[in-house]
Scaffold this motif. Structure first.
Motif, PDB file in Angstrom:
ATOM      1  N   THR A 204      79.806 -10.926 -37.417  1.00 28.50           N
ATOM      2  CA  THR A 204      80.873 -11.265 -36.477  1.00 28.50           C
ATOM      3  C   THR A 204      80.416 -10.994 -35.044  1.00 28.50           C
ATOM      4  OG1 THR A 204      81.864  -9.050 -36.607  1.00 28.50           O
ATOM      5  CG2 THR A 204      82.705 -10.742 -38.126  1.00 28.50           C
ATOM      6  N   ILE A 205      80.977 -11.761 -34.113  1.00 27.85           N
ATOM      7  CA  ILE A 205      80.767 -11.564 -32.678  1.00 27.85           C
ATOM      8  C   ILE A 205      82.139 -11.426 -32.038  1.00 27.85           C
ATOM      9  CG2 ILE A 205      79.964 -12.619 -30.539  1.00 27.85           C
ATOM     10  CD1 ILE A 205      77.796 -14.016 -32.107  1.00 27.85           C
ATOM     11  N   THR A 206      82.327 -10.368 -31.249  1.00 28.32           N
ATOM     12  CA  THR A 206      83.595 -10.131 -30.563  1.00 28.32           C
ATOM     13  C   THR A 206      83.423 -10.398 -29.074  1.00 28.32           C
ATOM     14  OG1 THR A 206      84.207  -8.438 -32.183  1.00 28.32           O
ATOM     15  CG2 THR A 206      85.415  -8.453 -30.111  1.00 28.32           C
ATOM     16  N   VAL A 207      84.344 -11.187 -28.513  1.00 25.78           N
ATOM     17  CA  VAL A 207      84.294 -11.494 -27.084  1.00 25.78           C
ATOM     18  C   VAL A 207      85.556 -10.974 -26.412  1.00 25.78           C
ATOM     19  CG1 VAL A 207      82.811 -13.500 -27.364  1.00 25.78           C
ATOM     20  CG2 VAL A 207      85.285 -13.789 -27.477  1.00 25.78           C
ATOM     21  N   ASN A 208      85.383 -10.569 -25.160  1.00 26.13           N
ATOM     22  CA  ASN A 208      86.481  -9.964 -24.401  1.00 26.13           C
ATOM     23  C   ASN A 208      87.298 -11.045 -23.689  1.00 26.13           C
ATOM     24  OD1 ASN A 208      88.027  -7.849 -23.357  1.00 26.13           O
ATOM     25  ND2 ASN A 208      86.734  -7.684 -21.525  1.00 26.13           N
ATOM     26  N   VAL A 209      87.834 -11.972 -24.485  1.00 24.14           N
ATOM     27  CA  VAL A 209      88.610 -13.100 -23.956  1.00 24.14           C
ATOM     28  C   VAL A 209      89.786 -13.350 -24.896  1.00 24.14           C
ATOM     29  CG1 VAL A 209      88.547 -15.528 -23.250  1.00 24.14           C
ATOM     30  CG2 VAL A 209      86.478 -14.123 -23.052  1.00 24.14           C
ATOM     31  N   ASP A 210      90.922 -13.775 -24.337  1.00 23.28           N
ATOM     32  CA  ASP A 210      92.080 -14.099 -25.169  1.00 23.28           C
ATOM     33  C   ASP A 210      91.790 -15.307 -26.054  1.00 23.28           C
ATOM     34  OD1 ASP A 210      93.690 -12.088 -24.179  1.00 23.28           O
ATOM     35  OD2 ASP A 210      94.505 -13.334 -22.566  1.00 23.28           O
ATOM     36  N   LYS A 211      92.300 -15.262 -27.262  1.00 24.78           N
ATOM     37  CA  LYS A 211      92.119 -16.371 -28.202  1.00 24.78           C
ATOM     38  C   LYS A 211      92.683 -17.667 -27.642  1.00 24.78           C
ATOM     39  CE  LYS A 211      93.422 -17.783 -32.897  1.00 24.78           C
ATOM     40  NZ  LYS A 211      94.099 -17.384 -34.152  1.00 24.78           N
ATOM     41  N   GLU A 212      93.875 -17.593 -27.061  1.00 22.39           N
ATOM     42  CA  GLU A 212      94.526 -18.804 -26.545  1.00 22.39           C
ATOM     43  C   GLU A 212      93.708 -19.454 -25.438  1.00 22.39           C
ATOM     44  OE1 GLU A 212      95.972 -15.910 -26.991  1.00 22.39           O
ATOM     45  OE2 GLU A 212      97.307 -16.344 -28.696  1.00 22.39           O
ATOM     46  N   ARG A 213      93.040 -18.632 -24.613  1.00 25.47           N
ATOM     47  CA  ARG A 213      92.257 -19.196 -23.512  1.00 25.47           C
ATOM     48  C   ARG A 213      91.013 -19.897 -24.053  1.00 25.47           C
ATOM     49  NH1 ARG A 213      91.645 -16.448 -17.665  1.00 25.47           N
ATOM     50  NH2 ARG A 213      93.884 -16.819 -17.863  1.00 25.47           N
ATOM     51  N   ILE A 214      90.429 -19.355 -25.098  1.00 27.71           N
ATOM     52  CA  ILE A 214      89.274 -20.005 -25.711  1.00 27.71           C
ATOM     53  C   ILE A 214      89.681 -21.343 -26.322  1.00 27.71           C
ATOM     54  CG2 ILE A 214      87.550 -19.855 -27.552  1.00 27.71           C
ATOM     55  CD1 ILE A 214      87.494 -16.838 -27.117  1.00 27.71           C
ATOM     56  N   GLU A 215      90.785 -21.342 -27.045  1.00 25.20           N
ATOM     57  CA  GLU A 215      91.241 -22.569 -27.708  1.00 25.20           C
ATOM     58  C   GLU A 215      91.623 -23.659 -26.707  1.00 25.20           C
ATOM     59  OE1 GLU A 215      93.047 -20.658 -31.839  1.00 25.20           O
ATOM     60  OE2 GLU A 215      94.352 -20.885 -30.079  1.00 25.20           O
ATOM     61  N   ALA A 216      92.003 -23.245 -25.484  1.00 27.64           N
ATOM     62  CA  ALA A 216      92.403 -24.212 -24.452  1.00 27.64           C
ATOM     63  C   ALA A 216      91.281 -24.495 -23.461  1.00 27.64           C
ATOM     64  CB  ALA A 216      93.629 -23.683 -23.701  1.00 27.64           C
ATOM     65  N   ALA A 217      90.065 -24.091 -23.787  1.00 24.16           N
ATOM     66  CA  ALA A 217      88.936 -24.285 -22.874  1.00 24.16           C
ATOM     67  C   ALA A 217      88.662 -25.762 -22.644  1.00 24.16           C
ATOM     68  CB  ALA A 217      87.698 -23.603 -23.449  1.00 24.16           C
ATOM     69  N   PRO A 218      88.007 -26.110 -21.530  1.00 25.76           N
ATOM     70  CA  PRO A 218      87.691 -27.520 -21.249  1.00 25.76           C
ATOM     71  C   PRO A 218      86.908 -28.159 -22.392  1.00 25.76           C
ATOM     72  CG  PRO A 218      87.253 -26.161 -19.326  1.00 25.76           C
ATOM     73  CD  PRO A 218      87.567 -25.212 -20.441  1.00 25.76           C
ATOM     74  N   ASP A 219      87.151 -29.436 -22.607  1.00 21.83           N
ATOM     75  CA  ASP A 219      86.451 -30.164 -23.667  1.00 21.83           C
ATOM     76  C   ASP A 219      84.944 -30.078 -23.456  1.00 21.83           C
ATOM     77  OD1 ASP A 219      88.830 -30.913 -24.796  1.00 21.83           O
ATOM     78  OD2 ASP A 219      88.920 -32.843 -23.749  1.00 21.83           O
ATOM     79  N   TYR A 220      84.234 -29.939 -24.569  1.00 24.07           N
ATOM     80  CA  TYR A 220      82.778 -29.887 -24.519  1.00 24.07           C
ATOM     81  C   TYR A 220      82.230 -30.872 -25.555  1.00 24.07           C
ATOM     82  CZ  TYR A 220      78.046 -28.400 -25.587  1.00 24.07           C
ATOM     83  OH  TYR A 220      76.697 -28.406 -25.829  1.00 24.07           O
ATOM     84  N   PHE A 221      81.362 -31.772 -25.107  1.00 20.66           N
ATOM     85  CA  PHE A 221      80.780 -32.775 -25.991  1.00 20.66           C
ATOM     86  C   PHE A 221      79.297 -32.468 -26.148  1.00 20.66           C
ATOM     87  CE2 PHE A 221      84.361 -34.628 -23.697  1.00 20.66           C
ATOM     88  CZ  PHE A 221      85.180 -34.990 -24.760  1.00 20.66           C
ATOM     89  N   GLU A 222      78.898 -32.148 -27.367  1.00 18.68           N
ATOM     90  CA  GLU A 222      77.580 -31.572 -27.598  1.00 18.68           C
ATOM     91  C   GLU A 222      76.421 -32.485 -27.214  1.00 18.68           C
ATOM     92  OE1 GLU A 222      76.864 -30.726 -31.722  1.00 18.68           O
ATOM     93  OE2 GLU A 222      78.305 -32.211 -32.373  1.00 18.68           O
ATOM     94  N   GLU A 223      76.609 -33.801 -27.197  1.00 21.05           N
ATOM     95  CA  GLU A 223      75.510 -34.697 -26.851  1.00 21.05           C
ATOM     96  C   GLU A 223      75.469 -35.035 -25.364  1.00 21.05           C
ATOM     97  OE1 GLU A 223      73.076 -35.332 -28.804  1.00 21.05           O
ATOM     98  OE2 GLU A 223      74.063 -34.216 -30.405  1.00 21.05           O
ATOM     99  N   THR A 224      76.399 -34.489 -24.596  1.00 22.42           N
ATOM    100  CA  THR A 224      76.435 -34.738 -23.157  1.00 22.42           C
ATOM    101  C   THR A 224      75.834 -33.544 -22.416  1.00 22.42           C
ATOM    102  OG1 THR A 224      78.452 -36.048 -23.389  1.00 22.42           O
ATOM    103  CG2 THR A 224      77.899 -35.260 -21.183  1.00 22.42           C
ATOM    104  N   PRO A 225      74.830 -33.744 -21.559  1.00 21.79           N
ATOM    105  CA  PRO A 225      74.233 -32.619 -20.828  1.00 21.79           C
ATOM    106  C   PRO A 225      75.278 -31.841 -20.028  1.00 21.79           C
ATOM    107  CG  PRO A 225      72.906 -34.599 -20.561  1.00 21.79           C
ATOM    108  CD  PRO A 225      74.168 -35.026 -21.231  1.00 21.79           C
ATOM    109  N   LEU A 226      75.164 -30.534 -20.048  1.00 19.76           N
ATOM    110  CA  LEU A 226      76.094 -29.677 -19.315  1.00 19.76           C
ATOM    111  C   LEU A 226      75.657 -29.602 -17.853  1.00 19.76           C
ATOM    112  CD1 LEU A 226      78.565 -27.763 -19.950  1.00 19.76           C
ATOM    113  CD2 LEU A 226      76.888 -25.892 -19.932  1.00 19.76           C
ATOM    114  N   THR A 227      76.534 -29.988 -16.950  1.00 24.03           N
ATOM    115  CA  THR A 227      76.220 -29.974 -15.524  1.00 24.03           C
ATOM    116  C   THR A 227      76.754 -28.693 -14.873  1.00 24.03           C
ATOM    117  OG1 THR A 227      78.285 -31.054 -14.852  1.00 24.03           O
ATOM    118  CG2 THR A 227      76.427 -32.482 -15.493  1.00 24.03           C
TER     119      THR A 227
END
Length: 250
Positions: A204-227
């Motif tokens: 397991t990995i624990t992160v110091n972030v609210d679950k709701e904020r992670i679930e509402a994070a900006p869309d990420y498309f794995e084949e699109t380069p991250l700018t």
């Protein structure tokens, strides 16, 4: 540039006198989240299996043709000390490898005591001993950590599906987390700076972030380069300072 670990496994490694194979895995330091070694699969050109190469050996990363240049000859790599695929990487092996190639940086891992005697051990005992050695050395495999469950402040949020690396420093900058359900795939990014705990035994990995904020994070498309704009949007969403404005000492 930010690159996906899975995409890097498509890259060809090129010695000064020819291709030497592809990338099979990565070892990273679990305290700094810096890639320490690339594991190369060289079986396409000699019967030797896998080799370890430090990022110090790389001279260029070529995105267009998906290749990485290595400052060594094929013969040097063929004759290099080989890891025991059945054992964790030891400090002694790191020392031998660094001396062979003349890499400047001393190994960062802590000394690992011998965990095996001459007598045979049961598979479950060896697995437990291997895990203890990994925990002492702080050297972990990217392939092993995929599918670890990710826990936010207020509950489990998903599983690790990949890692995103910064190609000029080889820092692992983000976890790619699948927050979708059983039959769906929905990917979000979480900075490794926000990891508060990794439990290798529970996977397991624990992160110091609210679950709701992670679930509402900006869309990420794995084949699109991250700018950089994508990254800025991400840090604004999490209300966190970007790593390029407050770099951690390594």
């Amino acid at each position: 540039m930010i690159l996906k670990a899975k995409n890097l496994k498509r890259f060809t490694m090129r010695a000064t006198d020819g291709d030497i194979g592809s990338i099979d895995d990565f070892y990273f330091d679990d305290e700094s989240f810096v890639v320490r070694y690339f594991i190369g699969d060289t079986r396409t050109w000699f019967f030797g299996g896998k080799v370890l190469l430090s990022p110090e050996a790389f001279t260029d990363v070529h995105i267009a043709d998906e290749s990485i240049s290595v400052n060594a000859t094929k013969e040097q790599i063929k004759d290099s000390p080989k890891p025991d695929e059945k054992e964790p990487i030891s400090r002694q092996y790191e020392r031998e490898l660094g001396q062979y190639y003349g890499w400047g940086a001393a190994p960062l891992t802590q000394p690992s005591r011998s965990l095996f005697g001459e007598e045979a051990v049961e598979p479950h005992e060896r697995a437990a001993a291997d895990l203890e050695t990994r925990e002492e050395s702080h050297l972990q495999s990217v392939n092993d950590v995929r599918n670890y469950r990710v826990h936010a402040i207020n509950g489990e949020v998903g599983r690790v599906s990949d890692f995103l690396l910064e190609s000029d420093t080889w820092n692992i900058r983000y976890l790619e987390v699948d927050v979708g359900g059983f039959l769906t795939k929905e990917l979000v990014l979480v900075s490794t700076d926000w990891i508060s705990e990794i439990n290798w035994r529970d996977r397991t990995i624990t992160v110091n972030v609210d679950k709701e904020r992670i679930e509402a994070a900006p869309d990420y498309f794995e084949e699109t380069p991250l700018t950089r704009e994508d990254e800025m949007r991400l840090f604004r969403h999490y209300d966190q300072q970007p790593y390029w404005e407050a770099r951690r000492p390594y």
